[in-house]
Design a protein around this motif. Structure first.
Motif, PDB file in Angstrom:
ATOM      1  N   VAL A  39      -3.126  11.682  -4.499  1.00  0.00           N
ATOM      2  CA  VAL A  39      -3.646  10.557  -3.722  1.00  0.00           C
ATOM      3  C   VAL A  39      -4.467  11.115  -2.568  1.00  0.00           C
ATOM      4  CG1 VAL A  39      -3.097   8.514  -2.378  1.00  0.00           C
ATOM      5  CG2 VAL A  39      -1.634   9.174  -4.293  1.00  0.00           C
ATOM      6  N   ASP A  40      -5.746  10.849  -2.571  1.00  0.00           N
ATOM      7  CA  ASP A  40      -6.630  11.309  -1.502  1.00  0.00           C
ATOM      8  C   ASP A  40      -7.362  10.119  -0.879  1.00  0.00           C
ATOM      9  OD1 ASP A  40      -6.099  14.037  -1.740  1.00  0.00           O
ATOM     10  OD2 ASP A  40      -7.513  14.224  -3.406  1.00  0.00           O
ATOM     11  N   ASP A  41      -7.380  10.094   0.439  1.00  0.00           N
ATOM     12  CA  ASP A  41      -8.243   9.170   1.179  1.00  0.00           C
ATOM     13  C   ASP A  41      -8.039   7.701   0.802  1.00  0.00           C
ATOM     14  OD1 ASP A  41      -9.389  11.356   2.454  1.00  0.00           O
ATOM     15  OD2 ASP A  41     -10.879  11.604   0.865  1.00  0.00           O
ATOM     16  N   VAL A  42      -6.784   7.272   0.689  1.00  0.00           N
ATOM     17  CA  VAL A  42      -6.516   5.852   0.500  1.00  0.00           C
ATOM     18  C   VAL A  42      -6.529   5.189   1.871  1.00  0.00           C
ATOM     19  CG1 VAL A  42      -4.846   4.129  -0.260  1.00  0.00           C
ATOM     20  CG2 VAL A  42      -5.173   6.214  -1.584  1.00  0.00           C
ATOM     21  N   GLU A  43      -7.379   4.199   2.038  1.00  0.00           N
ATOM     22  CA  GLU A  43      -7.566   3.582   3.349  1.00  0.00           C
ATOM     23  C   GLU A  43      -6.397   2.671   3.711  1.00  0.00           C
ATOM     24  OE1 GLU A  43     -11.280   1.574   3.412  1.00  0.00           O
ATOM     25  OE2 GLU A  43     -12.472   3.373   3.004  1.00  0.00           O
ATOM     26  N   ASN A  61      -7.068  -2.600  -4.382  1.00  0.00           N
ATOM     27  CA  ASN A  61      -7.813  -1.698  -3.507  1.00  0.00           C
ATOM     28  C   ASN A  61      -7.484  -0.236  -3.813  1.00  0.00           C
ATOM     29  OD1 ASN A  61      -8.785  -4.013  -2.366  1.00  0.00           O
ATOM     30  ND2 ASN A  61      -7.644  -3.831  -0.445  1.00  0.00           N
ATOM     31  N   ILE A  62      -6.206   0.044  -4.039  1.00  0.00           N
ATOM     32  CA  ILE A  62      -5.809   1.415  -4.374  1.00  0.00           C
ATOM     33  C   ILE A  62      -6.460   1.850  -5.686  1.00  0.00           C
ATOM     34  CG2 ILE A  62      -3.863   2.828  -5.145  1.00  0.00           C
ATOM     35  CD1 ILE A  62      -2.166   1.521  -3.006  1.00  0.00           C
ATOM     36  N   ASN A 105      -9.259   0.796  -6.961  1.00  0.00           N
ATOM     37  CA  ASN A 105     -10.688   1.008  -6.713  1.00  0.00           C
ATOM     38  C   ASN A 105     -10.945   2.308  -5.953  1.00  0.00           C
ATOM     39  OD1 ASN A 105     -11.457  -1.376  -7.999  1.00  0.00           O
ATOM     40  ND2 ASN A 105     -11.292  -2.591  -6.122  1.00  0.00           N
ATOM     41  N   GLU A 106     -10.056   2.626  -5.009  1.00  0.00           N
ATOM     42  CA  GLU A 106     -10.274   3.805  -4.164  1.00  0.00           C
ATOM     43  C   GLU A 106      -9.908   5.111  -4.873  1.00  0.00           C
ATOM     44  OE1 GLU A 106      -8.111   3.028  -0.557  1.00  0.00           O
ATOM     45  OE2 GLU A 106      -9.085   1.075  -0.306  1.00  0.00           O
ATOM     46  N   THR A 107      -8.906   5.062  -5.752  1.00  0.00           N
ATOM     47  CA  THR A 107      -8.454   6.290  -6.411  1.00  0.00           C
ATOM     48  C   THR A 107      -9.061   6.487  -7.793  1.00  0.00           C
ATOM     49  OG1 THR A 107      -6.541   5.193  -7.429  1.00  0.00           O
ATOM     50  CG2 THR A 107      -6.241   6.141  -5.220  1.00  0.00           C
ATOM     51  N   ARG A 161       0.848  -1.199   0.000  1.00  0.00           N
ATOM     52  CA  ARG A 161       0.000   0.000   0.000  1.00  0.00           C
ATOM     53  C   ARG A 161       0.881   1.246   0.000  1.00  0.00           C
ATOM     54  NH1 ARG A 161      -0.884   3.499   3.902  1.00  0.00           N
ATOM     55  NH2 ARG A 161      -2.743   4.833   3.877  1.00  0.00           N
ATOM     56  N   ILE A 203       1.165   4.023  -3.076  1.00  0.00           N
ATOM     57  CA  ILE A 203       0.975   5.472  -2.955  1.00  0.00           C
ATOM     58  C   ILE A 203       2.197   6.204  -3.507  1.00  0.00           C
ATOM     59  CG2 ILE A 203       0.753   7.371  -1.302  1.00  0.00           C
ATOM     60  CD1 ILE A 203      -0.883   5.476   0.459  1.00  0.00           C
TER      61      ILE A 203
END
Length: 333
Positions: A166-170, A254-255, A257-259, A152, A156
């Motif tokens: 990059v914003d709000d990567v869990e 996941n990254i 999907n989130e970004t 992860r 990033i």
């Protein structure tokens, strides 16, 4: 790390030793997770529940390299050394030792049943196979969490180096679907491994019939199966590598999907002398959620050999037992 397995009869003392070993495993797991930066409360919650979702990484800042360009222009290339970001070899060795122990215990159960009835191979109860798979998952879950968190952070960094935001990567956590896929995969591993032990037992009984061996001779040959350490070492090396590789891919999925960014994965060989099938995949670039080789497909090696995949879709760098390949990633602009 050298591991010696000696077949012994279970006793009350053995049960106490198992409990002591379990406490030691918990202690080692906590130390490893703390070293990797997970919060103490989340580690305690994980050890109590066994739920990977409980693990939470402490706050870490990821910054782009100072000399990295703000934006990579279309068509511009950068010379980036291919590097595999993973846990230390010592940590991997520790996990391999634990998996070897689980594999040895399972083989011991099957051999013990065979010794009790040397005339036929007893079936392995499905609940036993499921427990074996559960033991593997429980043991490897912390490694998955650590490897996924490492990737992860690297993911990033890759995005920032490409000049993107990059914003709000869990924090890294397996999604419900990813967890279900891994559980299903380990059940296949359980059925495959117990099947290989059954085959070895059947071979002993077949030879016993042909050579008219005594019951004592048969039991000795059955015990010899437990001395074949390559069985435990192979599954341990394979599943520790697989855990790290699938965690890496899951983290990048996941990254993506989130970004909303498109991310590719690239197959890389790690061995000095990779097999012809790994050489065939080396450098292959596909979208991060895609499979390199689906079940039922055949991979053509560089020397003309053929490898038919009859086990699991290959999403990460593990195409055969003992495979040491891995994936790196790139952002598609």
């Amino acid at each position: 790390i050298a591991v010696t397995f000696d077949p012994i009869e279970p006793t009350v003392a053995d049960e106490q030793k198992v409990k002591a070993d379990a406490r030691l495993v918990d202690s080692n797991t906590m130390t490893n997770l703390l070293t990797q930066g997970f919060e103490l409360d989340s580690i305690v919650a994980y050890l109590q529940t066994g739920e990977l979702e409980q693990l939470v990484m402490g706050e870490q800042e990821v910054e782009a390299e100072e000399d990295a360009p703000d934006v990579v222009e279309q068509g511009q290339t950068q010379d980036i050394e291919v590097e595999q970001k993973r846990v230390t070899p010592q940590v991997r060795d520790d996990y391999q030792t634990r998996v070897e122990f689980i594999a040895y215990n399972q083989a011991s159960k099957q051999v013990a049943r065979a010794e009790a009835n040397v005339k036929a191979v007893a079936e392995v109860p499905q609940k036993e196979v499921e427990q074996f798979a559960t033991d593997l998952e429980t043991t490897l879950a912390p490694l998955v969490a650590v490897e996924g968190s490492i990737q992860r952070a690297e993911g990033i960094k890759i995005i920032l180096e490409a000049g993107l935001v990059v914003d709000d990567v869990e924090q890294f956590r397996l999604t419900a679907a990813q967890r279900a896929d891994y559980t299903e995969y380990l059940l296949k591993v359980g059925n495959s491994y117990t099947g290989t032990i059954q085959t070895a037992i059947q071979s002993v009984l077949d030879r016993a019939s042909e050579q008219q061996l005594t019951a004592g001779q048969i039991k000795q040959q059955l015990r010899n199966i437990l001395a074949e350490k390559w069985r435990y070492e192979r599954i341990a090396r394979t599943e520790v590598e697989r855990a790290g590789n699938i965690a890496s891919v899951n983290a990048m999925e996941n990254i993506a999907n989130e970004t909303g960014y498109s991310i590719n994965k690239i197959w890389n060989t790690a061995s000095a002398e990779p097999c012809e099938f790994c050489q065939s995949l080396n450098g292959k670039v596909i979208e991060v959620t895609k499979s390199y080789l689906d079940v039922g497909e055949t991979l053509l090696g560089v020397d003309g050999g053929q490898l038919k995949n009859d086990f699991e879709n290959v999403h990460a760098g593990t195409v055969h037992p003992n495979c040491r390949c891995f994936t790196t990633y790139e952002v598609v602009e």
